[in-house]
Design a protein around this motif. Structure first.
Motif, PDB file in Angstrom:
ATOM      1  N   ALA A 227      36.153 -18.111  16.991  1.00 19.43           N
ATOM      2  CA  ALA A 227      36.477 -17.653  15.637  1.00 19.43           C
ATOM      3  C   ALA A 227      37.282 -16.355  15.700  1.00 19.43           C
ATOM      4  O   ALA A 227      37.152 -15.569  16.643  1.00 19.43           O
ATOM      5  CB  ALA A 227      35.209 -17.452  14.807  1.00 19.43           C
ATOM      6  N   GLN A 245      39.783 -14.408   6.041  1.00 16.71           N
ATOM      7  CA  GLN A 245      39.621 -15.802   6.475  1.00 16.71           C
ATOM      8  C   GLN A 245      38.998 -15.835   7.862  1.00 16.71           C
ATOM      9  O   GLN A 245      39.578 -15.319   8.820  1.00 16.71           O
ATOM     10  CB  GLN A 245      40.982 -16.501   6.502  1.00 16.71           C
ATOM     11  CG  GLN A 245      40.971 -17.900   7.077  1.00 16.71           C
ATOM     12  CD  GLN A 245      40.451 -18.929   6.087  1.00 16.71           C
ATOM     13  OE1 GLN A 245      40.839 -18.901   4.923  1.00 16.71           O
ATOM     14  NE2 GLN A 245      39.596 -19.811   6.548  1.00 16.71           N
ATOM     15  N   CYS A 246      37.824 -16.448   7.968  1.00 20.42           N
ATOM     16  CA  CYS A 246      37.171 -16.617   9.273  1.00 20.42           C
ATOM     17  C   CYS A 246      37.608 -17.967   9.831  1.00 20.42           C
ATOM     18  O   CYS A 246      37.096 -19.023   9.439  1.00 20.42           O
ATOM     19  CB  CYS A 246      35.650 -16.558   9.121  1.00 20.42           C
ATOM     20  SG  CYS A 246      34.775 -16.543  10.701  1.00 20.42           S
ATOM     21  N   ASP A 247      38.571 -17.925  10.737  1.00 15.67           N
ATOM     22  CA  ASP A 247      39.165 -19.153  11.283  1.00 15.67           C
ATOM     23  C   ASP A 247      38.321 -19.636  12.456  1.00 15.67           C
ATOM     24  O   ASP A 247      38.420 -19.121  13.564  1.00 15.67           O
ATOM     25  CB  ASP A 247      40.601 -18.880  11.720  1.00 15.67           C
ATOM     26  CG  ASP A 247      41.310 -20.131  12.184  1.00 15.67           C
ATOM     27  OD1 ASP A 247      40.785 -21.232  11.924  1.00 15.67           O
ATOM     28  OD2 ASP A 247      42.366 -20.019  12.831  1.00 15.67           O
ATOM     29  N   GLY A 248      37.475 -20.645  12.188  1.00 14.69           N
ATOM     30  CA  GLY A 248      36.602 -21.186  13.231  1.00 14.69           C
ATOM     31  C   GLY A 248      37.174 -22.452  13.832  1.00 14.69           C
ATOM     32  O   GLY A 248      37.593 -23.363  13.116  1.00 14.69           O
ATOM     33  N   PHE A 257      29.128 -20.325   7.787  1.00 13.59           N
ATOM     34  CA  PHE A 257      29.732 -19.006   8.004  1.00 13.59           C
ATOM     35  C   PHE A 257      28.860 -17.943   7.337  1.00 13.59           C
ATOM     36  O   PHE A 257      28.596 -18.004   6.132  1.00 13.59           O
ATOM     37  CB  PHE A 257      31.154 -18.959   7.435  1.00 13.59           C
ATOM     38  CG  PHE A 257      32.085 -19.948   8.070  1.00 13.59           C
ATOM     39  CD1 PHE A 257      32.834 -19.594   9.188  1.00 13.59           C
ATOM     40  CD2 PHE A 257      32.199 -21.235   7.561  1.00 13.59           C
ATOM     41  CE1 PHE A 257      33.693 -20.505   9.776  1.00 13.59           C
ATOM     42  CE2 PHE A 257      33.061 -22.158   8.148  1.00 13.59           C
ATOM     43  CZ  PHE A 257      33.804 -21.789   9.260  1.00 13.59           C
ATOM     44  N   TRP A 259      28.629 -13.957   6.512  1.00 15.69           N
ATOM     45  CA  TRP A 259      29.407 -12.723   6.418  1.00 15.69           C
ATOM     46  C   TRP A 259      28.444 -11.540   6.258  1.00 15.69           C
ATOM     47  O   TRP A 259      27.533 -11.578   5.430  1.00 15.69           O
ATOM     48  CB  TRP A 259      30.352 -12.761   5.224  1.00 15.69           C
ATOM     49  CG  TRP A 259      31.575 -13.607   5.436  1.00 15.69           C
ATOM     50  CD1 TRP A 259      31.767 -14.887   5.044  1.00 15.69           C
ATOM     51  CD2 TRP A 259      32.776 -13.199   6.087  1.00 15.69           C
ATOM     52  NE1 TRP A 259      33.013 -15.326   5.407  1.00 15.69           N
ATOM     53  CE2 TRP A 259      33.658 -14.292   6.063  1.00 15.69           C
ATOM     54  CE3 TRP A 259      33.194 -12.015   6.704  1.00 15.69           C
ATOM     55  CZ2 TRP A 259      34.931 -14.256   6.605  1.00 15.69           C
ATOM     56  CZ3 TRP A 259      34.463 -11.974   7.242  1.00 15.69           C
ATOM     57  CH2 TRP A 259      35.323 -13.077   7.211  1.00 15.69           C
ATOM     58  N   SER A 272      29.280 -22.669   3.528  1.00 18.53           N
ATOM     59  CA  SER A 272      30.265 -23.429   4.304  1.00 18.53           C
ATOM     60  C   SER A 272      31.678 -22.916   4.066  1.00 18.53           C
ATOM     61  O   SER A 272      32.616 -23.388   4.709  1.00 18.53           O
ATOM     62  CB  SER A 272      30.184 -24.917   3.943  1.00 18.53           C
ATOM     63  OG  SER A 272      30.442 -25.102   2.559  1.00 18.53           O
ATOM     64  N   ASP A 273      31.801 -21.948   3.147  1.00 21.84           N
ATOM     65  CA  ASP A 273      33.106 -21.364   2.846  1.00 21.84           C
ATOM     66  C   ASP A 273      33.410 -20.270   3.873  1.00 21.84           C
ATOM     67  O   ASP A 273      32.617 -19.342   4.059  1.00 21.84           O
ATOM     68  CB  ASP A 273      33.109 -20.789   1.436  1.00 21.84           C
ATOM     69  CG  ASP A 273      34.497 -20.373   0.964  1.00 21.84           C
ATOM     70  OD1 ASP A 273      35.456 -20.498   1.773  1.00 21.84           O
ATOM     71  OD2 ASP A 273      34.634 -19.927  -0.185  1.00 21.84           O
ATOM     72  N   SER A 274      34.555 -20.381   4.518  1.00 21.81           N
ATOM     73  CA  SER A 274      34.905 -19.420   5.566  1.00 21.81           C
ATOM     74  C   SER A 274      35.632 -18.202   5.027  1.00 21.81           C
ATOM     75  O   SER A 274      36.061 -17.351   5.803  1.00 21.81           O
ATOM     76  CB  SER A 274      35.784 -20.111   6.619  1.00 21.81           C
ATOM     77  OG  SER A 274      36.994 -20.564   6.030  1.00 21.81           O
ATOM     78  N   CYS A 291      31.780 -11.902  10.937  1.00 23.04           N
ATOM     79  CA  CYS A 291      31.645 -13.315  10.569  1.00 23.04           C
ATOM     80  C   CYS A 291      30.962 -14.055  11.721  1.00 23.04           C
ATOM     81  O   CYS A 291      31.428 -13.988  12.866  1.00 23.04           O
ATOM     82  CB  CYS A 291      33.009 -13.944  10.284  1.00 23.04           C
ATOM     83  SG  CYS A 291      32.959 -15.744  10.096  1.00 23.04           S
ATOM     84  N   ALA A 293      30.217 -17.725  12.885  1.00 24.62           N
ATOM     85  CA  ALA A 293      30.537 -19.142  12.660  1.00 24.62           C
ATOM     86  C   ALA A 293      29.617 -19.993  13.514  1.00 24.62           C
ATOM     87  O   ALA A 293      29.472 -19.750  14.720  1.00 24.62           O
ATOM     88  CB  ALA A 293      31.990 -19.418  13.003  1.00 24.62           C
TER      89      ALA A 293
END
Length: 390
Positions: A227, A245-248, A257, A259, A272-274, A291, A293
């Motif tokens: 992530a 944006q947590c890019d997993g 996710f 935070w 489930s929202d990143s 974050c 993930a």
């Protein structure tokens, strides 16, 4: 004289042995792929007014000369002469294999055998063991199987362009008692790079006539997620909106996710929202955001340091372009200054010239009056005299 008890034996020997000067019929063994066509040719040099005959392994007559003896539309006459009898069998099946006999009914009967070998075509191989995803660093165990080959086929493996060595090969006779089922196993440790890798099993057999028959399957490898946090916009300022944006990434991809903000005991968001959204940034929002993930393969943590600038403009993405323009201007100014310095140096060393008209011959006059007269004449006809000054 021959004793009566040996007379019958002598007759049988004469009937079983070719007479001197007579030649045996000639044939040749044939190999055919199941489903193909085989041609059987029988030739004899001295037919002795007798006809040639072909019979199958069950000793059923197929053709006697040009006359069909067995009702099988697969068997056709190709050529019939006193010296040759050629037939063909189409859509050959495994049961057609065996010894075929060509006979010529002279005294004694002369025969020749032709062995027909039917090759069983191996079926397209099947790969087993790939149905479920394999966790990274675990051992993949795959089996390849192909039935219907005669003789038994060979199997080989590859992963991508790399050959894999099978650990063991098993050959089992099929229920028909004529063909074989061949199995091969391969084992190897998988990594995350093996996800979506293609594993191919290929069957090699003489019936395929240099064509390849293979099956390819893609591996599915589960591996731990990664992530990183990406801000939008890149340079957050006070009073603006901000999306973190947590890019997993991973297989499977993270579905949860969490935070958090360092120094705070209460989680900011778990879903489930990143995306973590700030509708209106304040200075108090500055800090380190975390974050976490999570997927079925584990969890991974990513951090982002948020420094909220004041509302004054901050360097934007156009800053590099301004730097380029400034550099170009600086180069131009430097070139102009260098040119001025060179030009000034040149002018100092080479000043301009002026012309003076001195009286030619006045220096040699005995008195002032004569010098004046000589000067007036000299100005009209004398050469100009150049004088340089600095």
């Amino acid at each position: 004289a021959v004793a009566p008890e040996h007379a019958s034996t002598l007759v049988l020997l004469l009937a079983a042995s070719p007479l001197p000067g007579l030649h045996q019929p000639t044939t040749s063994d044939e190999t055919v792929v199941a489903g193909g066509t085989v041609v059987l040719k029988c030739q004899v040099e001295d037919p002795d007014d007798s006809s040639l005959q072909w019979s199958n392994p069950a000793q059923q007559t197929l053709y006697f000369g040009e006359k069909r003896a067995l009702r099988d539309n697969r068997i056709q006459l190709q050529k019939s002469t006193p010296n040759e009898l050629t037939i063909s069998i189409s859509d050959v099946v495994l049961s057609d294999e065996g010894e075929y006999t060509c006979s010529i009914f002279t005294m004694p009967v002369r025969t020749a055998k032709a062995l027909v070998t039917v090759l069983g075509i191996p079926q397209k191989p099947q790969i087993f063991g790939h149905e479920q995803p394999i966790d990274e660093e675990k051992i993949a165990r795959l089996t390849c199987r192909s039935s219907g080959s005669k003789p038994a086929a060979q199997l080989r493996w590859r992963k991508g362009n790399k050959e894999l060595k099978g650990r063991c090969t098993e050959v089992v006779e099929d229920p028909n008692g004529k063909t074989f089922t061949v199995s091969s196993r391969v084992e190897f440790r998988v990594t995350k790079e093996d996800n979506d890798a293609e594993v191919t099993c290929t069957v090699d057999h003489e019936s395929l006539q240099n064509t390849e028959r293979s099956t390819t399957q893609k591996l599915q490898v589960h591996y731990k997620p990664t992530a990183k946090i990406e801000p939008h916009p890149l340079y957050p300022r006070e009073g603006e909106k901000l999306r973190l944006q947590c890019d997993g990434q991973g297989n499977p991809v993270p579905q949860e996710f969490l935070w958090e903000k360092e120094g705070s005991d209460t989680p900011l968001q778990l879903s489930s929202d990143s995306v973590l959204f700030f509708p209106f940034l304040n200075k108090s929002d500055s800090g380190t955001y975390v974050c976490t993930a999570t997927s079925s393969m584990g969890s991974v943590v990513a951090k982002y340091n948020l420094d909220v600038s004041d509302a004054s403009p901050v360097p934007s993405t156009s800053g590099p372009y301004h730097a380029v323009i400034g550099g170009v201007v600086a180069v131009i100014v430097f070139l102009l200054l260098s040119l001025l310095i060179v030009l000034g140096h040149y002018l100092i060393r080479h000043k301009g010239t002026y012309l003076t008209h001195e009286a030619k011959g006045s220096d040699d006059a005995p008195d002032a009056d004569t010098a004046i007269i000589n000067a007036e004449g000299g100005q009209a006809s004398g050469d100009d005299k150049k004088e340089y000054f600095i």
